[in-house]
Structure formats: structure tokens, C-alpha cells
Design a protein around this motif. Structure first.
Motif, mmCIF file in Angstrom:
data_model
loop_
_atom_site.group_PDB
_atom_site.id
_atom_site.type_symbol
_atom_site.label_atom_id
_atom_site.label_comp_id
_atom_site.label_asym_id
_atom_site.label_seq_id
_atom_site.Cartn_x
_atom_site.Cartn_y
_atom_site.Cartn_z
ATOM 1 N N ARG A 95 2.024 4.691 -6.096
ATOM 2 C CA ARG A 95 1.203 3.512 -6.368
ATOM 3 C C ARG A 95 1.607 2.905 -7.713
ATOM 4 N NH1 ARG A 95 -4.062 2.112 -4.452
ATOM 5 N NH2 ARG A 95 -3.894 3.943 -3.089
ATOM 6 N N LEU A 104 0.859 -1.169 0.000
ATOM 7 C CA LEU A 104 0.000 0.000 0.000
ATOM 8 C C LEU A 104 0.906 1.234 0.000
ATOM 9 C CD1 LEU A 104 -3.026 -0.885 2.288
ATOM 10 C CD2 LEU A 104 -2.553 -1.468 -0.079
ATOM 11 N N ASP A 116 -7.686 2.115 0.099
ATOM 12 C CA ASP A 116 -7.453 0.762 -0.382
ATOM 13 C C ASP A 116 -8.456 -0.174 0.260
ATOM 14 O OD1 ASP A 116 -4.877 0.501 -2.173
ATOM 15 O OD2 ASP A 116 -4.533 2.117 -0.722
#
Lengths: 238, 238, 238, 238, 238, 238
Positions: free
Chosen positions: A76, A66, B117
Motif C-alpha cells: 500500500r 488497491l 478499502d
């Protein structure tokens, strides 16, 4: 004494939380100290094209972090449009290691996807991933068995992994991030429940290491992995 | 009565777990029933090139789903090499919604990255993401204030979001996955603490909806969002 | 009075030029004032893999802007190597809206590609695209019928779309670029010929909007879309 | 006796052809039996952004295989649009290994690019690449010195690499392709001229290996690398 | 007699519609029979990095086809994520040809972007693009002059282009799609107003062509381009 | 006299080294002076999807440059993630030229991949590639014949290619890099053994060229290609 008060041959507190999420056939949150990785094992009928018609199964692994699992935010990978070399290196390692738990010829034409997603990173994410995914894989295999999709048992045993390193000429077990980023050598070791080696990956970060240091690290890893396998068994109720 | 026993105007159990991970300035695990999203807010000094030198700040958002957050495994976007249209649509929505919490001209030349997320999906991931990220943003702003990096308070108030839908001609609040995938219309609503609308996004899945149905859904959303904002305040100790 | 002399509830001059190019089964140049979009509907035998063997058809849409459709040149998406989030958001909206015109189960295993390419942009390109593509789709369906490729009529009716907004607390119909970039709220509405809503997408640009404002915008949109549908019918000779 | 008549501890014929192409500062064709790799070292003024202003240099490596270096044609990575995980893993290994030859703080703000392109593959391409690139790097450093671009000598010594493996429980040195694809374990070792380890990368292909086998392989590698370093010195006229 | 009734040395009807769209500095819809290309010339202050500080300007070109410009739909390059080899070949040709109209050292540090987007294709899209873009470029230069951004006149004259081919051993001028796809050789020629050659690109599709045929095609092209330049001048009011 | 002492109509020393690598069915290192290209021809059973079931074969070509084939290092296309426009233009040219050697309807459903990788560049890499690949293709066809995979002979004859240019108003044959980068016009010509033209590609770099100059270049190319074909025959032992 180490930064966090451990002795050189001491693991961080280790935890395997099974059934952490509800959809995956196997779902384990593994904690090695502050390193926390969600490992899922997903089963899909069918195999990749190059394996079709051979009656064998396949296992493949993917790894991700993450963006804010780390001290400063990491871009990301989905947004960058590609996985880094580091990510690919790690997920190939996880895949090879987990395949060592299986006799793929007894899996039937099924594919197992291992996903290791780092929720919080503090060193040793790849070895925690392997150790946690091993437990998730066991749970997924039980699903297959419960659903009568296996005629033979493909499991050959557990695997586990740990990192070891050399810092100030001393060998240390299970490096956390602060140790990992300042040590001279970093060695990742993957072993089977039966005590065989699956992977050894050692890198001298700054200065080379000697044969004795290699030996000392391997011995430390052997002992550490035995402890991790004990913890895996406990979590599994074996 | 609904699948999970709720009345039409009832939210699922809502939870905001602050400080869920240790590195991010704001880190909240938000749960709307079985939907669980990790929302982090990260602060970086500096702004995108097109904003430099204006003394203003920026906020941008990214969204992802762990591959096995869903009932069947979804391909990892980092491995596919691009984010889907759905992902981009959602992260643009999150960004616009969270920017409504700030007077960017009072943020200084700082950028806030919101990362949402999805750990486990059961419908309403985008509205849970917005509601959870709002709390994470508050925590991140406090970090900035504690570090004396703000001369003014950029916060204009909370935002929260919820989904509503029409199923068998009845308006339902906070759809879970089973409801979402069988309803006729799905409407996502984002509102401020002061009761203003930020976003309305409604889609007729199968048959069109009437003006009365639109009105009924908006009323249901207004009430639901008021409850969510109360829960956010409680979590924040306001 | 508005910049271009219109009243608040007045559309720009609207034009649908059918058969604008010669290859496509449906080809319409739609003009909403200075916004000009070429909408084509192309028929291909076969459906995407996930739909095969069900006897149903499919419709999908793509959207693009010529690099100099805008006041300053926009980078060509084909050269950048990906479509922007905005483009994906818009083409998903167009696809959903146009599918509302069809009963896909009566289309046979055919796929209809809608392509909306903006030749000149002056605000409202997505709503002009939907309104123009609806006419192109009718022409493409006639081709299918003429070629005896349909055993049933898949058409359920026209759809049309318009943008509305709030500027200085007043609701305005069919925003041009100058209005769109300075208004407080921008709402895009898609409706069927029968008066049902297909999509509502509203975004507060700068300050949130009230429930009354939402109501005022929806009413304005309903009236505007009725006029656009009249213009579509005229263009089609209905 | 092995397939090609060698004893277990025997290297294939090794050759370093310096100045193989005319443009690069260092250009070496290295042959380990039928494995042939063109290794170039290119010098560019300046360093990557993250290293600017520190007065230090950098070295990075890239690896590629000509499509028909292998028995059956491999798809060209430039045409596929990305480098495989295997390629990235190898080029990261080459880079780390070659950086061990340098004290980067004595290189000035220069970047050295190592390019290893496999002309013909017969096993051990990554270890041949490292061994050949080490010689090319020496030649490139001499260019820098000849051009008076170095005030200190950044060279800390040679590195070389070899693969070892276990086949039918016996340890073998310098595996060719036929051996590599049928052996149980494959270990790549990189060492310095001074006898220190830089990298150890071992993978059990099919069954795990024991601690004794690890020891046997490391000893075999130590002896083999000493021979390769002798050959490098000869080629360099040291 | 040819398919469309033309003699071998006859062009299709040619039209240059200036100011076709309102935003671009130069905007020309060029028609060669049923081939219709929108050519825009856009001016931006500044030059690419490699040209900065030299006081010179730059011109670059991009080419695209609307998906349904062709008889069957072509996949959108923006959706595929890359431009085809054919597209790149064509836009490089357009750029080189248009730069031949300019003395870039007299343009100041400005960049001119040429965009050629094919609205409808019927053969010869690259030569129509060049001929149309030449007119758009003139209009853009006039904008620069009107805005007092030029101290010298960078224009060296017009260029134009045409295709010629061999079909059944006869040389034909300005091939339409039906001719182009059945002819033996296709030659594209670009010339200046002064009668010099800029580009010659000939490809034998099926059987090779002789030196005499090359000569015949070049003569046909010379005559045809002279006519096109006359039409360009007329359109420009020269 | 030219830079390297040649007369205007003199080729550089030309060499074709067959069987340069061991895996490919055809493998030729071609040298035109200091330009060195490894050309391989690989045979695979099967054809692209769009050609299946027609009993015909296919030939396709790819081109690459090793990063340090050039005076300064060129970025690796596999690392950039895409092939440049120049690369695509060249490999399309090579493919078209080599297909002119074959009657594809006599090849059976086989695909031949031509790979041209520039080991060292000194001008004329595309024409050297075509000339070398022609010889590799002959060797690959012999493999097919030896393996009884052909019932008819698909070969229609050799092709070869050369570059010519105009420098200081004089036509020069076979430009090296120094000449190529300073000449006014660069023309690449591909011809068959029988004296027919396959491709003519001429570009005025700086000033346009006249019809007489075009004629002079074509004559020079015809003579040069005849010599190259003689050298190809010698290398093949014809």
C-alpha cells in the motif's frame, strides 16, 4: 488467435457504470475486460495558489491501486509513505489527458479532482482510467451546470485511450495483463473525440520497434479509440 | 423513529458479496446500508522477521478510504505521504480483532494480509470492515486448506463488530453517518461467535455517559452482533 | 496477592509534582508507582485554521516516550521520521479526554498543547498521562486567568484515568508492566469528576472476556478513578 | 527562421566532453546548445536483491537539476524530501533507454548507475541526458573490460534521443526552452544506432496533433538522431 | 557582574544525579544551573552492519528536547517527521565526543546508545549533555564489566564540555540562555581528562572575534572543564 | 613534503571562474586543486514569514554533492528522501559564514539563496564552497545594484575559509582528501577580509590535540585565508 480468443484488432468487452458511488459529482466504474477502475470526479470551489485571481479553473488527477487489485499483493503506497514513480507517471498522464477535454478558462475558479482507483487489474489500467474518467467528468460538469455554477460550457469534447502492442511482430489492440507482460512493445494512445492525438507513449520492452510497426500500432489505436468513444456516448445517452 | 426509519435496535440491511474480485484468496464486498467496504485476505508464505523460526503464522491489517468515499473529498493518504492517526487506529483494531479468529500457532509460517478499502462511507466503516474481513478470512483459510498448506485448522470461530451510540439519551444500534456525527457517545464493539468480547471502544463525543448507558449499549451490541454473525454464516453457506 | 504485594483493588502509590519544570504554564510530573510521565500544558494565542473566527479555543495533545524509558531501548520516533500507530492512538485518546474538561467555547481563541513525555515506563503510561495532564491543565488555566485572558471559566471539572485488567479470571486495578504484559484483557477507562464515562477502551489480548468480567472491570475502574481524583484535588490544594 | 536562427530541421550545436570529472568510470558533459548535463556512469559489483543469483547485471538511472540550472530557482529536491513526479518520469525514461544499449545477461552481476545532473537548462534536458549518458556508458564498459571483469561484450549499440515539436503547424527539431514552452506539441524520441525506436513520448500541450503531424515529427526525429549518433561516434573516436 | 551574579570565570552550580531512571545501564540527570538533561547510556549486543565481523564496538548518540523544555513551545520533531539540522549537528557532536572516551577495539561487538533528552533548557544544553553522558557511559561500562562482557577495559578517560563566549568584549564561562542569546560569540569546547582538545566550535553571532579573544575563550574553557571533570569524579566516587 | 608536493603552509592552486552558468545572478565555479564546487547566488523578492514587515533581508544556503563527485558513488539525497546530518551541518555553516558578509538591514526585503553543489570532491568542499560563494554573492549584489533594488550598500566585506589539520604532529594547510582522511585533527576556519574570525570548527579524529597545536593551526589558517582573499579580489577585479 489471442489468449482470450480475440482477434488482433478487437477490444475487450467495455462497460461504463455511471453513478457507481453516491457522494461524488461523477462516479464511473469502468471495465475493460477484467480490468476494473473506479473513476470519480469531485468538484471543489477554488483553485491552486499559482492560479488564483485569473478566473480560470483547474483539473488534477490521482491514481491508485488497491493492494490486492493485482495477482500478488502490492504494498500500500499510503503505508510506504510515498507514491511510486509509476503511479506518478500515470496520474500525470491522466491529468494531462483529461485537461484536454476542457477549456479551463470557461470553468470559473473551480478545481476538479479526478481519482482513478483500480479495483481489479488485468492490463491497461491507465487507459481504462482515462476512458472512464472522461465519462465521470461529463457527469461532474452537469452537476456544475445544474447548480448554475458555469456561465459558459467548458467542455471541448470527449477523450479516450487504449493500449496497443507488438507481439511476435503483430500489432495487437487493448492488451490484457498476460499480453502486456510478454509483448515487445507497449504503446498507450490518448485521442480526442475529433480524432486528434493527445498523448502517444511507446516503450520497447525488449527489442526496438520499426517505423512501420509504429504506424501499424497508431492505426490500430485510432480504430480502437473510435469504438471506445462510441461506447462512452452510449453510456452517456448521447 | 430514526432518520432512515429504523427502530433503535435495528441493523441496516447487511450484505456480504464473496469473490468480489478475482485475484485475492478471500475477497468480500460488505455493505452495511450505504457503507461499502472491499475486504480482501491475501496469503503470503513467510512471517515478519521477529517471528521467524517459531513455526507460527501472523495476520496484519491495513485500512484505507478512497478519496471520494466521503461526502467531501478526503486527501489521498498516499499523496500526503502518511497515514492519519485515525487510519492507524482503525487498522490496528481490525488486525487485533481478526487475530482473535485464529490460533496462530496452527497457521504455519504464513502471513495473512487483510486489506479493508472503503468504497463508500456512511458511518460504521471500521465495524463493517471487521465483519466483512472475517468472511474473507474464512475464504482465504479454505484456499490454504485446498492447497494442503495447513496441517491443523487454525480457525477458532467468527468475529463480528457493530457500533452503538447514545443519542438524546437513547441507545441506538448500527449508527449511520448522520447519526454518528450528531450522537453523544459512540461505542464500537467486537465479539466472537461464542459471545465473548474482543474489543470495546467507547468515546463520549460531547457529554459523558453513565454506567447504565454503557450497559444499555453493550446489550444492544450483543444482540446486533449475533444477527451479523447469522448473516455471515448464511453468506458462507454454514 | 499481586507481584508487588497489592490487593486486586489497590492503586500503586500516586504522586503529582506540580511546577516540575519552569517554562510551561502547567508542568506536572505524575508517578503511578514506577511509571513517571512529565505532563506539560502550554498556551498559545490563536487556533488552528479550521477553527478561526469562531471565538472558540482548542486543546490538542502529543505523547512520546524517551528511548530508554523502557526495559530495552525503543527507537527514537524523531529519528525514524514518524510516530508509531501506538503513539498516535494514545495521543488522540489524551486529547479527547482532556477536551472533556473544558467548554471550548469559553476558552477564547487560544490553543492549549498537552505534552506527555514518559520518563520511565512501568505500565499504564496513557492513563497516568491523562491523570497528570489534567492537573497541568488546571495550572495552565490559572495562568490564563491571572493574565486576564479569560472572560468566562472554561473548566467543567477534572478527569482521571486508570487501567484495569483480567488475569487468571480476576479483575485487577492499575496494572504494572509485568501484569499488563501477561493479562488476558486490558481496559483503559477515563471518567469525569462527576462520575461520567469519557472513554472505555478494552482489548482482549489472548482470550475474549465475558459481560460479567466487563462489569467487574468497570466497577473496579470507577472506584480507582475516584481515588485518583481525590489525589489530584489534594495536589491542587482543593 | 527560428528564434536562434536555426532552420526547422537543424540541431543546436552538440558537444560531448568526455572524462569531465575524475572519479566516475564514465563522465561526460553533454551540451545541446545552452543545455548542459553532467552524465556519469558508475559501476558497482552486485545487483539488486530481486536479481541476485541469476548471473545478470542491471542498469538504473537518476536525474536531477541543480536548483539554479533554471531561469528562476527551483527548490532542491533533497531539501523538499522527495523527487517530483517529473523527475521520476524522466529518470525512468533514461533508465529504460540506456538498458536498450545492453544485453544485461552478458554484464555479469554488476550494476551500472547512470546519474544525469543538469548544470544549465535550456530545453531538452531529458534527451540530452540520454544522448550524453550513452557515451558515458561506453566509457564505463571499457573500464570493466580493461579490468577484465567481462567475459562477453554486453554492448548492443548506441542510443540517442531528441525532442521534436509542432509550432504554428510546423515541425521543429531539438526545441530550446523558449520553443518548448510555447509549442503545441512536444515529442521525445529515443532510437538505437540501428534505427529502431526505443521510446516515443508525445504530449499535446494545448491543442491535439494530427496523424500527419505525428508522421512529420517522427521523420524529423529519425534524421536528427542519426546526426547525434554521428557526433557520439566522433566523440568516442569510432 | 553577570545577570545571575556570577563572575566571568564562574560555572553555574553543577549536579550529576546518577541512576535517575531504572531501566538504562547508565542514567544521569545533569544540571548546569537551570539546564537539565537526562542522559542515558544503553548497551545492545551487536554493531552496525558496516562494522560487523571486526571485533570492534560502536557508540552513537541521539539528542532531543522535550517540546516545552524551552520558553515557548518547540514543535515535536517526531510529529514534524524529521530532526532539525540543529539536532543533527548536536547529536553528531555528542557522538564524536563520547567516542573519544573509548578504545572501541576493546569494547567487543557491542553498541552503546547515548540518549540526551533536555527536560529544561537554559543555555548550554549540548555541553551539559556531553558532560552528563560521560558519567552515564562510565556506569554503563561498569554494567558490561559486572556482566563479564568485556575482556579488556575500553575506557581511556573522561571527557567534559563547556560553552564560553564574548559579551561586551569580555570572555564569559558557561553561558546561560539570556547570555547566549545576546553574546557576540559562542564557543563550545570539549576536552579530555588529560587536557587534550576533542572539539572546538566557535561561531561569531554578530561581529567577528579576534585571535586574542579566541585565546581568552580557550583559556577560560580549559579552566572550566577541569572543574567539571572534578565534579564528574566526585559524582562517580573516584 | 606532502603527497602532492606542497609544503605544509602551501595552498592548492585556487581558481574562481565567474559567470559559469547563465541563469543565476551570481555563478562561480571554485576550484581548490581537484575540489570543484559550483556556487550560485540567487535573488528572490520577499523574505521568510518570520522576517516579514521588518524591512530586512535574508540569506540562506544549501549544499549538495553530485552522487559521483566522490571516489565511490554516494546515494542521491533527493532519492533517499532526506539530507544527511553532514549536509545540514555544512549548509548551516555556509549560511552563517555568508551572512557575515552582509548588513541584512540594508538588503531590503530580499532573500539570497546560496547553492553550493560539489561537482568533484577532493577534500575541503565546505571551505571551498564558502570561498566561492563569497564571490558569487558579490556578483549577485551587483545585479541588485544595477537593477536599482538597493538604496544602501549591504556589503561589509569578503569572507573566505580554509581547512587546516595536524598530521604526524605537524600542522598542514588546505588538506586534500588523502590528507583529510588520515590526519589526527581537522579544523575549518572562516574569516573576514578584515581578519576577524567567523567560525572555528575543530575535531580530533583519533587523538586529542594540544593548545599549542590549536595555536599553530589557527596561525596557518590566518595566513592561508589572507591568500585566498587576495585570489578572490583578483577574480573580482578589485
Amino acid at each position: 488467435m489471442r489468449i482470450d480468443g480475440r482477434t488482433n484488432n478487437q477490444l475487450r468487452p467495455i462497460q461504463f457504470i455511471r453513478h457507481y458511488t453516491k457522494h461524488a459529482e461523477g462516479s464511473v466504474l469502468v471495465c475493460f475486460g477484467d480490468t476494473k477502475v473506479l473513476c470519480t470526479a469531485s468538484i471543489e470551489a477554488g483553485v491552486p495558489r499559482w492560479l488564483k485571481g485569473q478566473g480560470k479553473g483547474w483539473l488534477t488527477a490521482e491514481y491508485g491501486m488497491l493492494p490486492r487489485a493485482t495477482g500478488t499483493r502490492t504494498q500500500r503506497e499510503a503505508a510506504r509513505g510515498k507514491q511510486s514513480g509509476r503511479t506518478q507517471e500515470i496520474q500525470r498522464l491522466i491529468g494531462r489527458s483529461l485537461r484536454a477535454m476542457l477549456d479551463l478558462s470557461k470553468l470559473g475558479e473551480n478545481t476538479i479532482y479526478i481519482d482513478c482507483d483500480v479495483i481489479q487489474a488485468d492490463g491497461g489500467t491507465r487507459t481504462a482510467s482515462i476512458s472512464g474518467a472522461a465519462v465521470a467528468l461529463i457527469d461532474a460538469l452537469e452537476c456544475l451546470q445544474r447548480d448554475k455554477k458555469l456561465s459558459q460550457d467548458p467542455l471541448t469534447g470527449l477523450v479516450a485511450a487504449v493500449s496497443v502492442g507488438i507481439k511476435n511482430s503483430e500489432a495487437l489492440l487493448d492488451l490484457n495483463y498476460a499480453e502486456d507482460s510478454t509483448c515487445d512493445t507497449d504503446l498507450n494512445v490518448v485521442m480526442t473525440q475529433a480524432g486528434g492525438f493527445i498523448e502517444i507513449q511507446g516503450t520497447a520492452e525488449d527489442k526496438s520497434f520499426s517505423r512501420q510497426q509504429a504506424d501499424a500500432m497508431l492505426s490500430l489505436a485510432e480504430a480502437g479509440i473510435a469504438e471506445i468513444i462510441t461506447a462512452q456516448k452510449q453510456a452517456l445517452g448521447w
